[in-house]
Motif scaffolding. Structure first.
Motif, PDB file in Angstrom:
ATOM      1  N   ALA A   1      59.637  26.255  33.586  1.00  0.00           N
ATOM      2  CA  ALA A   1      59.768  25.491  34.834  1.00  0.00           C
ATOM      3  C   ALA A   1      58.532  24.631  35.066  1.00  0.00           C
ATOM      4  O   ALA A   1      58.636  23.465  35.454  1.00  0.00           O
ATOM      5  CB  ALA A   1      59.996  26.440  36.002  1.00  0.00           C
ATOM      6  N   LEU A   2      57.353  25.205  34.803  1.00  0.00           N
ATOM      7  CA  LEU A   2      56.120  24.446  34.983  1.00  0.00           C
ATOM      8  C   LEU A   2      56.082  23.241  34.056  1.00  0.00           C
ATOM      9  O   LEU A   2      55.624  22.164  34.434  1.00  0.00           O
ATOM     10  CB  LEU A   2      54.896  25.340  34.766  1.00  0.00           C
ATOM     11  CG  LEU A   2      54.665  26.369  35.882  1.00  0.00           C
ATOM     12  CD1 LEU A   2      53.507  27.296  35.536  1.00  0.00           C
ATOM     13  CD2 LEU A   2      54.394  25.676  37.212  1.00  0.00           C
ATOM     14  N   GLU A   3      56.591  23.434  32.828  1.00  0.00           N
ATOM     15  CA  GLU A   3      56.654  22.301  31.891  1.00  0.00           C
ATOM     16  C   GLU A   3      57.537  21.190  32.449  1.00  0.00           C
ATOM     17  O   GLU A   3      57.176  20.008  32.399  1.00  0.00           O
ATOM     18  CB  GLU A   3      57.242  22.755  30.553  1.00  0.00           C
ATOM     19  CG  GLU A   3      56.224  23.244  29.548  1.00  0.00           C
ATOM     20  CD  GLU A   3      56.908  24.025  28.431  1.00  0.00           C
ATOM     21  OE1 GLU A   3      58.032  23.620  28.023  1.00  0.00           O
ATOM     22  OE2 GLU A   3      56.349  25.045  28.000  1.00  0.00           O
ATOM     23  N   LYS A   4      58.712  21.591  32.982  1.00  0.00           N
ATOM     24  CA  LYS A   4      59.631  20.578  33.498  1.00  0.00           C
ATOM     25  C   LYS A   4      59.006  19.858  34.695  1.00  0.00           C
ATOM     26  O   LYS A   4      59.182  18.655  34.863  1.00  0.00           O
ATOM     27  CB  LYS A   4      60.963  21.210  33.935  1.00  0.00           C
ATOM     28  CG  LYS A   4      61.621  22.091  32.898  1.00  0.00           C
ATOM     29  CD  LYS A   4      62.032  21.352  31.644  1.00  0.00           C
ATOM     30  CE  LYS A   4      62.749  22.310  30.704  1.00  0.00           C
ATOM     31  NZ  LYS A   4      62.925  21.777  29.360  1.00  0.00           N
ATOM     32  N   ILE A   5      58.275  20.622  35.506  1.00  0.00           N
ATOM     33  CA  ILE A   5      57.610  20.007  36.666  1.00  0.00           C
ATOM     34  C   ILE A   5      56.596  18.982  36.178  1.00  0.00           C
ATOM     35  O   ILE A   5      56.427  17.914  36.770  1.00  0.00           O
ATOM     36  CB  ILE A   5      56.945  21.101  37.529  1.00  0.00           C
ATOM     37  CG1 ILE A   5      58.012  21.950  38.196  1.00  0.00           C
ATOM     38  CG2 ILE A   5      56.033  20.476  38.586  1.00  0.00           C
ATOM     39  CD1 ILE A   5      57.496  23.169  38.925  1.00  0.00           C
ATOM     40  N   LYS A   6      55.957  19.309  35.048  1.00  0.00           N
ATOM     41  CA  LYS A   6      54.971  18.385  34.484  1.00  0.00           C
ATOM     42  C   LYS A   6      55.661  17.119  33.971  1.00  0.00           C
ATOM     43  O   LYS A   6      55.153  16.003  34.168  1.00  0.00           O
ATOM     44  CB  LYS A   6      54.231  19.092  33.346  1.00  0.00           C
ATOM     45  CG  LYS A   6      52.889  18.471  33.059  1.00  0.00           C
ATOM     46  CD  LYS A   6      52.055  19.396  32.182  1.00  0.00           C
ATOM     47  CE  LYS A   6      50.866  18.632  31.618  1.00  0.00           C
ATOM     48  NZ  LYS A   6      50.296  19.315  30.457  1.00  0.00           N
ATOM     49  N   ILE A   7      56.812  17.294  33.364  1.00  0.00           N
ATOM     50  CA  ILE A   7      57.524  16.124  32.836  1.00  0.00           C
ATOM     51  C   ILE A   7      57.787  15.099  33.932  1.00  0.00           C
ATOM     52  O   ILE A   7      57.666  13.900  33.722  1.00  0.00           O
ATOM     53  CB  ILE A   7      58.862  16.560  32.175  1.00  0.00           C
ATOM     54  CG1 ILE A   7      58.579  17.364  30.906  1.00  0.00           C
ATOM     55  CG2 ILE A   7      59.737  15.343  31.842  1.00  0.00           C
ATOM     56  CD1 ILE A   7      59.816  17.923  30.248  1.00  0.00           C
TER      57      ILE A   7
ATOM     58  N   GLN B   1      61.030  14.540  45.920  1.00  0.00           N
ATOM     59  CA  GLN B   1      62.163  15.476  45.949  1.00  0.00           C
ATOM     60  C   GLN B   1      63.162  15.141  44.844  1.00  0.00           C
ATOM     61  O   GLN B   1      63.701  16.032  44.189  1.00  0.00           O
ATOM     62  CB  GLN B   1      62.872  15.412  47.304  1.00  0.00           C
ATOM     63  CG  GLN B   1      62.053  16.000  48.424  1.00  0.00           C
ATOM     64  CD  GLN B   1      62.889  16.295  49.660  1.00  0.00           C
ATOM     65  OE1 GLN B   1      64.055  16.655  49.560  1.00  0.00           O
ATOM     66  NE2 GLN B   1      62.285  16.161  50.814  1.00  0.00           N
ATOM     67  N   GLN B   2      63.377  13.825  44.633  1.00  0.00           N
ATOM     68  CA  GLN B   2      64.324  13.468  43.589  1.00  0.00           C
ATOM     69  C   GLN B   2      63.775  13.892  42.223  1.00  0.00           C
ATOM     70  O   GLN B   2      64.538  14.314  41.356  1.00  0.00           O
ATOM     71  CB  GLN B   2      64.634  11.963  43.625  1.00  0.00           C
ATOM     72  CG  GLN B   2      65.830  11.546  42.811  1.00  0.00           C
ATOM     73  CD  GLN B   2      67.110  12.227  43.270  1.00  0.00           C
ATOM     74  OE1 GLN B   2      67.252  13.460  43.158  1.00  0.00           O
ATOM     75  NE2 GLN B   2      68.064  11.464  43.765  1.00  0.00           N
ATOM     76  N   ARG B   3      62.469  13.808  42.047  1.00  0.00           N
ATOM     77  CA  ARG B   3      61.901  14.248  40.766  1.00  0.00           C
ATOM     78  C   ARG B   3      62.034  15.764  40.602  1.00  0.00           C
ATOM     79  O   ARG B   3      62.282  16.255  39.508  1.00  0.00           O
ATOM     80  CB  ARG B   3      60.441  13.798  40.664  1.00  0.00           C
ATOM     81  CG  ARG B   3      60.348  12.349  40.187  1.00  0.00           C
ATOM     82  CD  ARG B   3      59.260  11.568  40.851  1.00  0.00           C
ATOM     83  NE  ARG B   3      57.934  12.060  40.520  1.00  0.00           N
ATOM     84  CZ  ARG B   3      56.819  11.666  41.156  1.00  0.00           C
ATOM     85  NH1 ARG B   3      56.902  10.780  42.131  1.00  0.00           N
ATOM     86  NH2 ARG B   3      55.655  12.168  40.813  1.00  0.00           N
TER      87      ARG B   3
END
Ligand SMILES: Nc1ncnc2c1ncn2[C@@H]1O[C@H](COP(=O)(O)OP(=O)(O)OP(=O)(O)O)[C@@H](O)[C@H]1O
Ligand SMILES: [Mg+2]
Lengths: 252, 341
Positions: A126-132, A151-153
């Motif tokens: 999840a943290l990786e996706k948040i970084k993306i 929010q959209q991100r």
């Protein structure tokens, strides 16, 4: 990878939203669907992941007919199809991290997900996706305290958490300002190009369509009136799709 | 003419028939029998009632198609060409109100004589005098009885929460419309809840005291039952009003129905739920006092005992304690609800 065959949708109130829509989607495409308000764009996307059940017709995903599957099989299929929405549809009062983790629901056990027992790997992912999506550092902020673009991100990150093969986007930038719109569209482009996720996106602004789409389908009163490249939409087609009176507005 | 219009017209006609029959029956029974003939207890007879009803329906039928005569059409917003000269429906509505008012006065036996008679006034004077001079020697038992009441209300609320919480999902239309089983579960739950709620806790206490015996337990059960029904209704209305977006998003991720509810619905409703629940506890304390009056234990029962013995100084103290407790509960629950908004 996705085949839509003579899809019909009649709502219980009698509204005939889709009248025999057929098209194919290849892997890696950035397909944009345009059309006037009420032409059936949202309905079409929701029939693909079966949030709405089509009245008749076929939806084939990776060679498998998913038009009438149910229960676990349906959830399985949905988990491979991410979706983002005009109003983001994040879970209020929950952190960005929890919101992104909800993308993994289909793979988590019921009890574990309800008790909030996420594995370290899932959290790391999840943290990786948040970084993306460029939101590192925001993972513990409440999702409803972020700006619209952020929010959209988050919702893109949530969809990425599903490791989807297709991403459905229903007017992802319609409630954002022009600059933020482009930023969100660029994240969608990145996901499409770098991660090879097929994108099907409803859009209102033709300037965005020309910039990001690899192919365009136009709906009018529930029927396809145009299919082709974004450059092919000239004045004649524009008037055909949006009506004689329409004037193009641009977004920079 | 489409279907809803037709149904509206039928409803308008039925309302008219009801209004006319109602006004005739009231005029006959109350105005004529009681006021003019002066009968104290008029005998009820089906024949006259049915005849008056028929006459009412007949009048309604005759007048239904005359413009601006039908109250039912106005209620259902069926437009007619406005005929300003004679809006009969207005006069008829005033008339309905007036006869209902007169009948109400007569039936509740409003009597100025009783209110202002000299013997009555002196009795009331003595009573209020004694009550204004409360007897503090029974302060301890009264306090314990009050605590019993508050705890009874608390337990009733706590037991009601999980049951109401579960039921509210079945009673929420937006969650229960995806197939026929869900719909029938919705209808059944709603029906049972409505019936349970429409019976006052006081009545439940009397019914339940036959089962578990008179005392705090019966009172607690009665409160609990009523709380379940009202909380479930409030909760489910809250669920019906939520934003569908998160539900849609959770559905799209391939989540299970239970996960959809847990993540898509619950975060949107916890705070309003909490607020309703605290408010309910507040209501339950007051209701527990009333239930005590019929033997449900606590301060109400104590009040009843002293009232029966005509010990007005003691009654005064109890009333004082009840007033203070209710005020504190009111204040506290308002504060807590404000804080969690
Ligand atoms: N849940 C529903 N129940 C009944 N009718 C609906 C429902 N959702 C959409 N419709 C109707 O279906 C038609 C197509 O709606 P849809 O939302 O798919 O259009 P759209 O192209 O997404 O429009 P917009 O650009 O405004 O979002 C409209 O006429 C709409 O009124
Ligand atoms: Mg739409």
């Amino acid at each position: 990878m996705l085949k839509i065959g003579s899809l019909e949708k009649k709502y219980p109130n009698g509204c005939h939203a889709l009248k025999g829509v057929s098209f194919d989607v290849e892997k890696g495409e950035f397909l944009v669907i345009i059309g006037l308000s009420g032409s059936g764009k949202s309905t079409l996307l929701r029939c693909i992941n079966r949030i709405h059940d089509p009245t008749s017709g076929v939806v084939e995903f990776n060679g498998k007919n998913i038009t009438s599957i149910k229960g676990k099989e349906l959830r399985e299929a949905r988990s491979k199809i991410g979706m983002i929405f005009q109003h983001f549809n994040l879970i209020p009062r929950r952190s960005v991290l929890v919101n992104v983790l909800t993308g993994k629901m289909a793979k988590l056990g019921l009890i574990k997900s309800i008790l909030g027992l996420y594995s370290e790997e899932d959290k790391k992912e999840a943290l990786e996706k948040i970084k993306i999506v460029g939101l590192e550092g925001k993972e513990n902020v409440r999702a409803d305290n972020l700006s619209g673009g952020q929010q959209q991100r988050v919702s893109i990150a949530r969809a990425l958490m599903q490791n989807p093969e297709v991403l459905l986007a229903d007017e992802p930038v319609a409630s954002l300002d022009p600059a933020t719109s482009h930023s969100v569209m660029q994240y969608l482009e990145k996901i499409n190009k770098e991660y090879g996720v097929t994108v099907i996106c409803n859009l209102h602004f033709l300037s965005l369509v020309r910039q990001y789409a690899t192919r365009v389908i136009a709906l009018k009163n529930g029927e396809i009136v145009f299919q082709g490249g974004p450059k092919e939409i000239n004045d004649t087609w524009f008037k055909e799709i949006y009506g004689e009176e329409a004037v193009e507005v641009t977004i920079n | 003419m489409n279907k809803t219009k037709k149904i509206d017209l039928v409803k308008a006609y039925l309302s008219d028939a009801f209004f006319w029959s109602y006004s005739l029956i009231v005029c006959h029974k109350v105005i004529y029998d009681k006021l003019i003939l002066g009968t104290r207890y008029p005998v009820f007879s089906w024949t006259t009632t049915i005849i008056t009803t028929f006459i009412g329906i007949l009048i309604a039928t005759i007048l239904f198609n005359i413009k601006n005569f039908s109250v039912g059409k106005k209620i259902k917003n069926i437009s007619e060409i406005e005929n300003n000269n004679f809006p009969f429906y207005k006069f008829f509505s005033y008339f309905l109100f007036i006869i209902t008012f007169v009948a109400g006065l007569k039936i509740s036996q409003v009597s100025m004589d009783d209110l202002f008679s000299s013997s009555g006034a002196s009795g009331a004077g003595k009573l209020f005098g004694a009550m204004l001079n409360p007897n503090f020697s029974i302060f301890e038992p009264a306090l314990f009885a009050t605590i019993e009441t508050i705890f009874m209300a608390f337990i009733a609320t706590v037991f009601a929460i999980p049951i109401a919480f579960l039921l509210s999902f079945f009673a929420a239309r937006n969650l229960m419309s995806h197939n026929i089983f869900a719909k029938s579960a919705y209808v059944t739950t709603r029906f049972v809840l409505n019936i349970t709620r429409s019976i006052e806790p006081l009545v439940w206490a009397t019914i339940l005291s036959v089962w578990v015996g008179i005392g705090p337990f019966a009172g607690m059960l009665a409160l609990c039952l009523h709380s379940v029904a009202s909380l479930a209704k409030l909760y489910s209305e809250q669920i019906e009003g939520i934003n569908d977006g998160p539900i849609e998003a959770m559905t799209a991720t391939g989540a299970h129905q239970i996960q959809i509810i847990w993540f898509g619905v619950v975060p949107q409703i916890v705070l309003p739920f909490l607020s309703f629940t605290i408010y309910r506890w507040d209501i339950n304390v007051r209701m527990a006092t009333v239930i005590g009056l019929v033997g449900g234990g606590g301060i109400g029962t104590l009040l009843m005992q002293y009232q029966g013995l005509a010990k007005w100084n003691e009654v005064g103290l109890i009333v004082l304690i009840i007033a203070i407790v209710v005020m504190i509960m009111d204040f506290a629950s308002a504060k807590i609800r404000e804080a969690i908004k």
